[in-house]
Design a protein around this motif. Structure first.
Motif, mmCIF file in Angstrom:
data_model
loop_
_atom_site.group_PDB
_atom_site.id
_atom_site.type_symbol
_atom_site.label_atom_id
_atom_site.label_comp_id
_atom_site.label_asym_id
_atom_site.label_seq_id
_atom_site.Cartn_x
_atom_site.Cartn_y
_atom_site.Cartn_z
ATOM 1 N N PRO A 125 0.789 -1.360 -0.061
ATOM 2 C CA PRO A 125 0.095 -0.023 0.115
ATOM 3 C C PRO A 125 0.852 1.213 -0.007
ATOM 4 O O PRO A 125 0.327 2.388 -0.360
ATOM 5 C CB PRO A 125 -0.972 -0.290 1.420
ATOM 6 C CG PRO A 125 0.007 -0.981 2.116
ATOM 7 C CD PRO A 125 0.657 -2.159 1.355
ATOM 8 N N PHE A 128 0.917 1.195 -4.098
ATOM 9 C CA PHE A 128 -0.174 0.780 -4.885
ATOM 10 C C PHE A 128 -1.453 1.093 -4.285
ATOM 11 O O PHE A 128 -1.513 0.623 -3.241
ATOM 12 C CB PHE A 128 -0.080 -0.389 -5.548
ATOM 13 C CG PHE A 128 0.996 -0.786 -6.325
ATOM 14 C CD1 PHE A 128 0.994 -0.237 -7.820
ATOM 15 C CD2 PHE A 128 2.294 -1.352 -5.860
ATOM 16 C CE1 PHE A 128 2.210 -0.616 -8.553
ATOM 17 C CE2 PHE A 128 3.418 -1.598 -6.727
ATOM 18 C CZ PHE A 128 3.356 -1.048 -8.000
ATOM 19 N N ALA A 129 -2.440 1.988 -4.880
ATOM 20 C CA ALA A 129 -3.597 2.137 -4.117
ATOM 21 C C ALA A 129 -4.534 0.648 -4.756
ATOM 22 O O ALA A 129 -4.469 0.296 -5.844
ATOM 23 C CB ALA A 129 -4.442 3.193 -4.752
ATOM 24 N N ASN A 130 -5.466 0.099 -3.642
ATOM 25 C CA ASN A 130 -6.146 -0.889 -3.956
ATOM 26 C C ASN A 130 -7.256 -0.991 -3.173
ATOM 27 O O ASN A 130 -7.401 -1.741 -2.277
ATOM 28 C CB ASN A 130 -5.098 -2.417 -3.759
ATOM 29 C CG ASN A 130 -5.896 -3.604 -3.978
ATOM 30 O OD1 ASN A 130 -6.984 -3.517 -4.697
ATOM 31 N ND2 ASN A 130 -5.623 -4.784 -3.226
ATOM 32 N N PRO A 131 -8.317 -0.283 -3.519
ATOM 33 C CA PRO A 131 -9.564 -0.049 -2.608
ATOM 34 C C PRO A 131 -10.533 -1.320 -2.831
ATOM 35 O O PRO A 131 -11.476 -1.383 -1.646
ATOM 36 C CB PRO A 131 -10.065 1.149 -2.993
ATOM 37 C CG PRO A 131 -9.620 1.583 -4.503
ATOM 38 C CD PRO A 131 -8.256 0.600 -4.527
ATOM 39 N N THR A 222 8.399 1.966 -7.192
ATOM 40 C CA THR A 222 7.529 0.957 -6.818
ATOM 41 C C THR A 222 7.869 -0.062 -5.821
ATOM 42 O O THR A 222 7.420 -1.312 -5.813
ATOM 43 C CB THR A 222 7.041 0.064 -8.238
ATOM 44 O OG1 THR A 222 8.104 -0.339 -8.899
ATOM 45 C CG2 THR A 222 6.347 1.202 -9.069
ATOM 46 N N ARG A 231 -4.583 -2.178 -13.249
ATOM 47 C CA ARG A 231 -6.218 -1.917 -12.668
ATOM 48 C C ARG A 231 -6.279 -0.898 -13.635
ATOM 49 O O ARG A 231 -5.867 0.482 -13.377
ATOM 50 C CB ARG A 231 -6.136 -1.492 -11.175
ATOM 51 C CG ARG A 231 -7.583 -0.838 -10.938
ATOM 52 C CD ARG A 231 -7.754 -0.833 -9.354
ATOM 53 N NE ARG A 231 -6.829 -0.035 -8.692
ATOM 54 C CZ ARG A 231 -6.888 1.385 -8.435
ATOM 55 N NH1 ARG A 231 -7.930 1.967 -9.011
ATOM 56 N NH2 ARG A 231 -6.081 1.975 -7.785
ATOM 57 N N ARG A 272 -2.436 7.607 -12.246
ATOM 58 C CA ARG A 272 -2.236 8.358 -10.914
ATOM 59 C C ARG A 272 -3.329 7.726 -9.877
ATOM 60 O O ARG A 272 -3.157 7.823 -8.522
ATOM 61 C CB ARG A 272 -2.898 9.831 -11.133
ATOM 62 C CG ARG A 272 -1.700 10.483 -11.809
ATOM 63 C CD ARG A 272 -1.705 12.065 -11.998
ATOM 64 N NE ARG A 272 -0.663 12.586 -13.059
ATOM 65 C CZ ARG A 272 0.564 12.758 -12.582
ATOM 66 N NH1 ARG A 272 0.799 12.257 -11.209
ATOM 67 N NH2 ARG A 272 1.336 13.420 -13.327
ATOM 68 N N SER A 273 -4.387 6.880 -10.213
ATOM 69 C CA SER A 273 -5.237 6.332 -9.530
ATOM 70 C C SER A 273 -4.719 4.974 -9.004
ATOM 71 O O SER A 273 -5.142 4.464 -7.953
ATOM 72 C CB SER A 273 -6.599 6.362 -10.073
ATOM 73 O OG SER A 273 -6.572 4.983 -11.131
ATOM 74 N N LEU A 274 -3.816 4.359 -9.665
ATOM 75 C CA LEU A 274 -2.888 3.197 -9.147
ATOM 76 C C LEU A 274 -1.761 3.529 -8.459
ATOM 77 O O LEU A 274 -1.600 2.867 -7.410
ATOM 78 C CB LEU A 274 -2.788 2.467 -10.467
ATOM 79 C CG LEU A 274 -1.823 1.155 -10.415
ATOM 80 C CD1 LEU A 274 -2.532 0.216 -9.563
ATOM 81 C CD2 LEU A 274 -1.362 0.746 -11.747
ATOM 82 N N VAL A 276 0.520 5.203 -5.772
ATOM 83 C CA VAL A 276 0.581 6.093 -4.673
ATOM 84 C C VAL A 276 1.565 7.362 -4.942
ATOM 85 O O VAL A 276 1.378 8.393 -4.487
ATOM 86 C CB VAL A 276 0.921 5.310 -3.306
ATOM 87 C CG1 VAL A 276 1.045 6.354 -2.154
ATOM 88 C CG2 VAL A 276 -0.372 4.504 -3.104
#
Length: 349
Positions: A125, A128-131, A222, A231, A272-274, A276
Motif C-alpha cells: 500500500p 499501489f492503491a487497492n481499494p 514501486t 487496474r 495516478r489512481s493506481l 501512490v
C-alpha cells in the motif's frame, strides 16, 4: 517440397509464420520495411489468462498458452537469448461492481488453475492503491517482442531469407503455378501486414476495426515489485529496472504513430489512481493493433487469388495466438489441413 514462400511483413504474425515454415524445412523469404515503430515492436507482449472487463478466461488459453510457451522457450535456446518472462500478473479490481463479479467468477472451475493463493496485502500500500481487492494470476508473463523480432530478423538474414523492402500489388506477377516478385519465383505470397491490409485492394473487404495504442516509458518508485500490476491500465517492470505502462485504445485515428492528447490524459489519470507515488513519463511509443471484427484472427488463401495468402487480426493477444495460428496456416498451406470456420479468410467474403 519445392515450395518457397514470400512472407510480407515481419511483425509477430510474419515472424511466427517464418519460424513455423523453418521448422517444417520449407524455404521462405521475409520482406519487411524494417520500420522503427510498429505495433509488434511497441507492444508490451502481455500474456494473461483472465482478461477484459468481464474477467473471462482468455480464448482457448489452455490450448494456446502451452504451445506459445514451448515456441518461445525453444527459440530462446536456439538463439541464445531470453525473450519470454514468465511472471505473475496482479489484477486489481476497478470498483465494487467488478469485485462482485469476481466473487462469482473466481469459483468457476476453468479459472482455478490460473490463480495463485491470495496473499495479504496483495500489493504494497505504500506504492499501489487497492481499494477493491484483486487476485494474482499464474501461467502468465510477457514477451520482449522487440528483442524477439530483432533476433529472428538477424537469424533469417544470416540464412539469406530476409530483406528490407516493400511488396506492392503491382510488383507481383501472378502465374498459374505461383507468382514472381523481384525476378524471384514463389509458390505463395503471404501478407502479414497488420492493420495496413485494410488499405490493400486485395483485402479491403476484410472487416478491420483496428485500434491505435500508446505505451509509456516511466520512472517511478514501486518498491521491490517485479510482478505486472493491472487496474484500468497495466504497469510492467522490466529486468533493467525501467517501467512501461499502457495502453491507450483509440478506434478513430488519422496518424498511426501520434496519440491524441485526450487518450494520453486518460492514461495518465489511470496511472495516478493506481500509483501512490508520483511518476515521470520518459517516453511514448504508439502503434496500431490489427483487429478484425468478430474474429480472433483470419488466415488462409485469398478466395479469388490462390497464389496469395493472409495472416492477420491477432490484435492485443498476438504473443499468445501467433504460434498457434501460424501453425494452423502452415498445416493448411503444406498439408491442405482444413481451417476452422471462424479463422478462414475465404469463408468471410
Amino acid at each position: 517440397m519445392n515450395s518457397r514462400f514470400l512472407i510480407i511483413g515481419q511483425g509477430l504474425a510474419g515472424t511466427a509464420l517464418a519460424w513455423r515454415l523453418h521448422q517444417r524445412g520449407v524455404a521462405f523469404c521475409v520482406v519487411d520495411r524494417d520500420e522503427e515503430r510498429t505495433s509488434s515492436k511497441v507492444a508490451a507482449g502481455l500474456v494473461t489468462p483472465i482478461t477484459g472487463m468481464r474477467l473471462n478466461l482468455n480464448w482457448r488459453y489452455g490450448e494456446l498458452y502451452p504451445e506459445a510457451l514451448a515456441f518461445y522457450q525453444g527459440l530462446e535456446v536456439r538463439l541464445h537469448q531470453r525473450f519470454y518472462h514468465e511472471v505473475p500478473i496482479v489484477r486489481l479490481l476497478r470498483d465494487e461492481k467488478a469485485a462482485a463479479l469476481w466473487e462469482k467468477r473466481r469459483l468457476q472451475p476453468e479459472v482455478q488453475p490460473y490463480l495463485r493463493p491470495l496473499q495479504t496485502p496483495l500489493v504494497d500500500p505504500a506504492f499501489f492503491a487497492n481499494p477493491h481487492g484483486g487476485f494474482e494470476q499464474r501461467h502468465s508473463g510477457w514477451l520482449d517482442s522487440a528483442a524477439f523480432l530483432k533476433a529472428s530478423r538477424d537469424f533469417f538474414q544470416s540464412m539469406g531469407a530476409w530483406q528490407s523492402g516493400e511488396v506492392s500489388p503491382e510488383s507481383l506477377t501472378l502465374l498459374d503455378s505461383g507468382l514472381s516478385w523481384n525476378d524471384q519465383f514463389f509458390s505463395t505470397a503471404i501478407f502479414c501486414t497488420g492493420w495496413e491490409a485494410a488499405l490493400h485492394p486485395w483485402f479491403n473487404w476484410v472487416p478491420f476495426r483496428s485500434a491505435r495504442g500508446t505505451v509509456l516509458n516511466l520512472r517511478a518508485d514501486t518498491g521491490h515489485e517485479r510482478r505486472i500490476i493491472n487496474r484500468g491500465c497495466w504497469l510492467l517492470p522490466r529486468p533493467d529496472g525501467s517501467l512501461r505502462a499502457g495502453p491507450t485504445y483509440e478506434l478513430d485515428f488519422d496518424l498511426p504513430h501520434e496519440p491524441s492528447p485526450l487518450a494520453l490524459a486518460a492514461l495518465d489519470q489511470k496511472l495516478r489512481s493506481l500509483l501512490v507515488q508520483d511518476f515521470a513519463i520518459t517516453g511514448t511509443q504508439t502503434g496500431v493493433r490489427p483487429i478484425i471484427q468478430g474474429h480472433q484472427a483470419l488466415i488462409g488463401r485469398h478466395p479469388g487469388r490462390p497464389q496469395v495468402a493472409f495472416m492477420n487480426g491477432l490484435g492485443s493477444k498476438g504473443v499468445l495466438r501467433a504460434p498457434w495460428v501460424a501453425r494452423q496456416l502452415v498445416d493448411h498451406l503444406l498439408d491442405a489441413a482444413p481451417i476452422e470456420s471462424g479463422l478462414d479468410l475465404a469463408g468471410n467474403v
